[in-house]
Design an enzyme around this catalytic site. Structure first.
Site, PDB file in Angstrom:
ATOM      1  N   LYS A  47       0.836  -1.215   0.000  1.00  0.00           N
ATOM      2  CA  LYS A  47       0.000   0.000   0.000  1.00  0.00           C
ATOM      3  C   LYS A  47       0.865   1.257   0.000  1.00  0.00           C
ATOM      4  O   LYS A  47       2.061   1.187   0.312  1.00  0.00           O
ATOM      5  CB  LYS A  47      -0.933  -0.026   1.208  1.00  0.00           C
ATOM      6  CG  LYS A  47      -0.214  -0.078   2.543  1.00  0.00           C
ATOM      7  CD  LYS A  47      -1.176  -0.399   3.679  1.00  0.00           C
ATOM      8  CE  LYS A  47      -0.422  -0.478   4.997  1.00  0.00           C
ATOM      9  NZ  LYS A  47      -1.292  -0.908   6.100  1.00  0.00           N
ATOM     10  N   ARG A 145     -11.503  -0.888  13.628  1.00  0.00           N
ATOM     11  CA  ARG A 145     -11.296  -0.151  12.372  1.00  0.00           C
ATOM     12  C   ARG A 145     -12.303  -0.681  11.367  1.00  0.00           C
ATOM     13  O   ARG A 145     -13.365  -0.108  11.207  1.00  0.00           O
ATOM     14  CB  ARG A 145      -9.841  -0.300  11.902  1.00  0.00           C
ATOM     15  CG  ARG A 145      -9.476   0.650  10.781  1.00  0.00           C
ATOM     16  CD  ARG A 145      -7.984   0.757  10.537  1.00  0.00           C
ATOM     17  NE  ARG A 145      -7.336  -0.465  10.047  1.00  0.00           N
ATOM     18  CZ  ARG A 145      -6.048  -0.548   9.749  1.00  0.00           C
ATOM     19  NH1 ARG A 145      -5.254   0.507   9.881  1.00  0.00           N
ATOM     20  NH2 ARG A 145      -5.533  -1.680   9.305  1.00  0.00           N
ATOM     21  N   HIS A 174      -6.443  -7.906  12.481  1.00  0.00           N
ATOM     22  CA  HIS A 174      -5.304  -6.989  12.503  1.00  0.00           C
ATOM     23  C   HIS A 174      -5.038  -6.522  13.924  1.00  0.00           C
ATOM     24  O   HIS A 174      -5.967  -6.183  14.652  1.00  0.00           O
ATOM     25  CB  HIS A 174      -5.599  -5.792  11.585  1.00  0.00           C
ATOM     26  CG  HIS A 174      -4.427  -4.888  11.365  1.00  0.00           C
ATOM     27  ND1 HIS A 174      -3.240  -5.339  10.833  1.00  0.00           N
ATOM     28  CD2 HIS A 174      -4.242  -3.563  11.613  1.00  0.00           C
ATOM     29  CE1 HIS A 174      -2.386  -4.319  10.750  1.00  0.00           C
ATOM     30  NE2 HIS A 174      -2.966  -3.240  11.227  1.00  0.00           N
ATOM     31  N   ARG A 230       1.724 -10.726   7.045  1.00  0.00           N
ATOM     32  CA  ARG A 230       1.557  -9.525   6.219  1.00  0.00           C
ATOM     33  C   ARG A 230       2.569  -8.444   6.584  1.00  0.00           C
ATOM     34  O   ARG A 230       2.218  -7.417   7.174  1.00  0.00           O
ATOM     35  CB  ARG A 230       0.139  -8.953   6.412  1.00  0.00           C
ATOM     36  CG  ARG A 230      -1.005  -9.910   6.153  1.00  0.00           C
ATOM     37  CD  ARG A 230      -2.331  -9.147   6.122  1.00  0.00           C
ATOM     38  NE  ARG A 230      -2.569  -8.397   7.338  1.00  0.00           N
ATOM     39  CZ  ARG A 230      -3.268  -8.831   8.392  1.00  0.00           C
ATOM     40  NH1 ARG A 230      -3.827 -10.028   8.356  1.00  0.00           N
ATOM     41  NH2 ARG A 230      -3.424  -8.066   9.453  1.00  0.00           N
ATOM     42  N   TYR A 274      14.110  30.328   7.655  1.00  0.00           N
ATOM     43  CA  TYR A 274      12.883  30.878   8.235  1.00  0.00           C
ATOM     44  C   TYR A 274      12.910  30.828   9.750  1.00  0.00           C
ATOM     45  O   TYR A 274      13.373  29.852  10.342  1.00  0.00           O
ATOM     46  CB  TYR A 274      11.671  30.065   7.768  1.00  0.00           C
ATOM     47  CG  TYR A 274      11.349  30.163   6.308  1.00  0.00           C
ATOM     48  CD1 TYR A 274      10.999  31.385   5.735  1.00  0.00           C
ATOM     49  CD2 TYR A 274      11.350  29.030   5.503  1.00  0.00           C
ATOM     50  CE1 TYR A 274      10.667  31.467   4.389  1.00  0.00           C
ATOM     51  CE2 TYR A 274      11.026  29.095   4.162  1.00  0.00           C
ATOM     52  CZ  TYR A 274      10.683  30.324   3.607  1.00  0.00           C
ATOM     53  OH  TYR A 274      10.369  30.384   2.285  1.00  0.00           O
ATOM     54  N   CYS A 321      13.202  23.976   4.632  1.00  0.00           N
ATOM     55  CA  CYS A 321      12.237  24.694   3.793  1.00  0.00           C
ATOM     56  C   CYS A 321      11.479  23.693   2.919  1.00  0.00           C
ATOM     57  O   CYS A 321      11.724  22.492   2.969  1.00  0.00           O
ATOM     58  CB  CYS A 321      12.947  25.704   2.895  1.00  0.00           C
ATOM     59  SG  CYS A 321      14.045  26.828   3.765  1.00  0.00           S
ATOM     60  N   MET A 322      10.564  24.190   2.089  1.00  0.00           N
ATOM     61  CA  MET A 322       9.781  23.298   1.237  1.00  0.00           C
ATOM     62  C   MET A 322      10.654  22.596   0.203  1.00  0.00           C
ATOM     63  O   MET A 322      10.494  21.396  -0.055  1.00  0.00           O
ATOM     64  CB  MET A 322       8.666  24.080   0.536  1.00  0.00           C
ATOM     65  CG  MET A 322       7.673  23.191  -0.173  1.00  0.00           C
ATOM     66  SD  MET A 322       6.426  24.105  -1.095  1.00  0.00           S
ATOM     67  CE  MET A 322       5.491  24.862   0.211  1.00  0.00           C
ATOM     68  N   ASP A 323      11.609  23.336  -0.368  1.00  0.00           N
ATOM     69  CA  ASP A 323      12.383  22.781  -1.488  1.00  0.00           C
ATOM     70  C   ASP A 323      13.892  22.787  -1.248  1.00  0.00           C
ATOM     71  O   ASP A 323      14.642  22.362  -2.115  1.00  0.00           O
ATOM     72  CB  ASP A 323      12.117  23.604  -2.756  1.00  0.00           C
ATOM     73  CG  ASP A 323      10.675  24.001  -2.863  1.00  0.00           C
ATOM     74  OD1 ASP A 323       9.838  23.095  -3.015  1.00  0.00           O
ATOM     75  OD2 ASP A 323      10.377  25.207  -2.746  1.00  0.00           O
TER      76      ASP A 323
HETATM   77  C1  LIG Z   1      -0.454  -1.778   6.884  1.00  0.00           C
HETATM   78  C2  LIG Z   1      -0.969  -3.113   7.233  1.00  0.00           C
HETATM   79  C3  LIG Z   1      -0.071  -4.172   7.462  1.00  0.00           C
HETATM   80  C4  LIG Z   1       1.445  -3.992   7.514  1.00  0.00           C
HETATM   81  O1  LIG Z   1       1.805  -3.279   8.692  1.00  0.00           O
HETATM   82  P1  LIG Z   1       3.345  -3.110   9.109  1.00  0.00           P
HETATM   83  O2  LIG Z   1       3.321  -2.559  10.493  1.00  0.00           O
HETATM   84  O3  LIG Z   1       3.945  -2.143   8.150  1.00  0.00           O
HETATM   85  O4  LIG Z   1       3.964  -4.448   9.006  1.00  0.00           O
HETATM   86  C5  LIG Z   1      -0.606  -5.428   7.650  1.00  0.00           C
HETATM   87  N1  LIG Z   1      -1.945  -5.632   7.656  1.00  0.00           N
HETATM   88  C6  LIG Z   1      -2.830  -4.628   7.467  1.00  0.00           C
HETATM   89  C7  LIG Z   1      -4.301  -4.932   7.478  1.00  0.00           C
HETATM   90  C8  LIG Z   1      -2.379  -3.335   7.269  1.00  0.00           C
HETATM   91  O5  LIG Z   1      -3.251  -2.345   7.115  1.00  0.00           O
END
Ligand SMILES: *Cc1c(COP(=O)(O)O)cnc(C)c1O
Length: 381
Positions: A47, A145, A174, A230, A274, A321-323
């Site tokens: 992701k 969630r 999760h 995961r 800044y 700064c930004m850039d």
């Molecule tokens: C982002 C995410 C992960 C991975 O999490 P990490 O802490 O980066 O290993 C696994 N499962 C779900 C559902 C997530 O949203």
């Protein structure tokens, strides 16, 4: 009409700032995690542009080395992968709205079913499309969630047995606290998940692929590895939090570099940048680098960050700064065009993802996902 002086290099190559991504190193991290969790398998999480590394390039590498599946958060991420020719199974883990379902089916993306209503909608769309929907059921065991609560999961599991156009390939949950020092809540979540899974045993039904472990749980909770893990941040070579460093031999795959575009000497007492928050105590050489928070080099790191020039660390001075940003090199020398390393590097001096996170007061995940698309990626391996 091309003119004589038209540049022959791509605009990306004109920028002195690059993010070098070592795909071979990511492949090695995948193998390190796979060995650690075997016989469980690994579904790397891609992701947010593969945590900044480049969604399509990382997916292509994983497909080439035979990873069985990958996970993303959003439908668009899955669609982008399909449009770029990625054929491997892709689980979209986030929440969805009903009208998105036909697109999942059209592009053979695996859907997260997080309630009975959503599962029914998926089944109906699949009936119309005339092809089965691949689904993973999502159980909420204490994250609040998405997912059906553990105490009311049974109706979802039952409904899934009656859906004729849905193929339940997996079931997952999760963790909210798998990366901290106190694992009490994670263990409670694990128990709740196991209670839900007992449904299949009680009815002598085959259990779909069970998965729960993010990076923290991969490192700290071997009981949670089940059939699939995961990893996000661990796959990219960093530990999920200061309490849970990466204790597997994974390595970061990024090298973020830029080049000096300005050199000057600053007189004592003359403030830099800044807010005039910093001024040298004595005559000091200061170089300017063409990268800033507009690229994802976070402003919160002002006053803390360091960069490497000619193999030596120097402080970023004044506000980022930004850039652009300024770096004090004391009385050493650096010239226009010299390389400065913002992240990565070899040996003792390497700047780690975890260091950037501590300077910014955040987690490694946010450091990586903040490096935005204005920074050209260069791939090797
Ligand atoms: C982002 C995410 C992960 C991975 O999490 P990490 O802490 O980066 O290993 C696994 N499962 C779900 C559902 C997530 O949203």
């Amino acid at each position: 009409m091309a003119t004589l002086h038209e540049p022959t290099i791509a605009t990306d190559e004109l920028r002195p700032t690059h993010l070098e991504v070592d795909l071979a190193r990511l492949a090695e991290n995948y193998r390190v995690i796979a060995r650690h969790v075997a016989p469980a398998r690994v579904m790397p999480i891609l992701k947010a542009n593969a945590y900044g590394h480049g969604l399509v390039e990382v997916a292509r590498k994983l497909e080439a080395i035979g990873a069985p599946s990958i996970g993303v958060a959003y439908l668009e991420e899955g669609l982008h992968l399909r449009r770029q020719g990625i054929r491997m199974p892709v689980l979209v883990m986030g929440g969805l709205v009903g009208w998105q379902v036909p697109r999942f089916l059209e592009h053979d993306l695996t859907i997260t079913a997080s309630s009975v209503d959503k599962l029914r909608a998926i089944d109906e769309h699949a009936a119309v499309a005339g092809r089965p929907a691949k689904v993973h059921l999502k159980v909420d065991t204490g994250m609040e969630r998405i997912g059906v609560h553990w105490y009311s999961a049974e109706p979802l599991l039952e409904a899934s047995l009656r859906c004729r156009h849905v193929r339940v390939e997996g079931i997952f949950t999760h963790f909210a606290n798998a990366d901290g020092g106190d694992l009490a809540h994670a263990r409670l979540q694990l128990e709740r998940f196991q209670e839900v899974l007992a449904f299949y045993e009680r009815r002598s039904l085959p259990t779909p692929l069970r998965h729960a472990a993010n990076s923290g749980a991969i490192l700290q909770l071997p009981e949670s590895h089940f059939d699939l893990v995961r990893p996000g941040i661990l796959f990219y070579g960093a530990g999920p939090s200061p309490e849970t460093p990466a204790t597997l031999p994974v390595r970061q795959a990024l090298r973020w570099v830029t080049r000096v575009v300005y050199f000057k000497v600053v007189k004592p007492g003359n403030p830099v940048s800044y807010g005039s928050s910093w001024a040298p105590a004595e005559l000091t050489r200061v170089v300017t680098l063409p990268a800033g928070y507009g690229d994802g080099y976070m402003r919160a790191m002002s006053g803390k960050a360091e960069v490497i020039v000619h193999g030596k660390r120097y402080p970023v001075v004044g506000r980022i700064c930004m850039d652009q940003m300024m770096v004090s090199i004391g009385w050493d020398s650096a010239h226009n065009g010299d390389e400065a390393v913002l992240l990565g590097g070899e040996g003792d001096h390497a700047i780690t993802i975890e260091e950037l996170a501590s300077w910014a007061g955040t987690i490694p995940h946010e450091v990586l996902t903040s490096i935005n698309t204005r920074v050209p990626r260069v791939y090797r391996g």
